[in-house]
Design a protein around this motif. Sequence first.
Motif, PDB file in Angstrom:
ATOM      1  N   VAL A  30     -22.322 -26.862 -11.279  1.00  0.00           N
ATOM      2  CA  VAL A  30     -21.799 -25.505 -11.315  1.00  0.00           C
ATOM      3  C   VAL A  30     -21.073 -25.264 -12.634  1.00  0.00           C
ATOM      4  CG1 VAL A  30     -20.154 -23.906 -10.251  1.00  0.00           C
ATOM      5  CG2 VAL A  30     -21.615 -25.355  -8.825  1.00  0.00           C
ATOM      6  N   ALA A  31     -20.320 -26.260 -13.068  1.00  0.00           N
ATOM      7  CA  ALA A  31     -19.538 -26.179 -14.302  1.00  0.00           C
ATOM      8  C   ALA A  31     -19.258 -27.599 -14.763  1.00  0.00           C
ATOM      9  CB  ALA A  31     -18.231 -25.421 -14.060  1.00  0.00           C
ATOM     10  N   THR A  32     -18.612 -27.717 -15.917  1.00  0.00           N
ATOM     11  CA  THR A  32     -18.269 -29.025 -16.454  1.00  0.00           C
ATOM     12  C   THR A  32     -16.817 -29.333 -16.120  1.00  0.00           C
ATOM     13  OG1 THR A  32     -19.826 -28.740 -18.269  1.00  0.00           O
ATOM     14  CG2 THR A  32     -18.125 -30.409 -18.552  1.00  0.00           C
ATOM     15  N   TRP A  33     -16.592 -30.434 -15.435  1.00  0.00           N
ATOM     16  CA  TRP A  33     -15.228 -30.869 -15.125  1.00  0.00           C
ATOM     17  C   TRP A  33     -14.827 -31.928 -16.136  1.00  0.00           C
ATOM     18  CZ3 TRP A  33     -10.607 -30.303 -13.695  1.00  0.00           C
ATOM     19  CH2 TRP A  33      -9.782 -31.375 -13.385  1.00  0.00           C
ATOM     20  N   ASN A  34     -13.753 -31.673 -16.856  1.00  0.00           N
ATOM     21  CA  ASN A  34     -13.196 -32.638 -17.794  1.00  0.00           C
ATOM     22  C   ASN A  34     -11.697 -32.697 -17.523  1.00  0.00           C
ATOM     23  OD1 ASN A  34     -12.052 -34.016 -19.949  1.00  0.00           O
ATOM     24  ND2 ASN A  34     -13.482 -33.178 -21.438  1.00  0.00           N
ATOM     25  N   PRO A  35     -11.186 -33.791 -16.954  1.00  0.00           N
ATOM     26  CA  PRO A  35      -9.770 -33.871 -16.625  1.00  0.00           C
ATOM     27  C   PRO A  35      -8.854 -33.725 -17.835  1.00  0.00           C
ATOM     28  CG  PRO A  35     -10.898 -35.925 -16.056  1.00  0.00           C
ATOM     29  CD  PRO A  35     -11.928 -34.985 -16.575  1.00  0.00           C
TER      30      PRO A  35
END
Length: 102
Positions: free
Chosen positions: A21-26
């Motif tokens: 869905v989207a890019t998760w980058n902590p």
Amino acid sequence: MSGWTRDLLTGFAVLLGEADVATWNPNGIYTDNQTALTIGGLPAKPDTAIALAVYGVGQAGDDVEQPDSAVQMQARFRAKTDPGLWTTWRTACSTRFMAWPT
């Protein structure tokens, strides 16, 4: 934000990232062509982003130790050039998390 609230939102962000869905980058670092997935507010860049937050249960969230605990999650979208972002979100959520009415 309490630890369990951050854990909940992080877990949801990871699942959304795995569903493309989207890019998760902590670390919150995104390129201009990615759809950012953040916790809290929307970032200044990139142009397309989703921000996750809890709401309606006070700043600290609900007391998860209680048997009638409830958590409400909000997703805020910004999509300058991607009108399909909502459709992608809805499809991922309906197939992975819940029955979504059609």
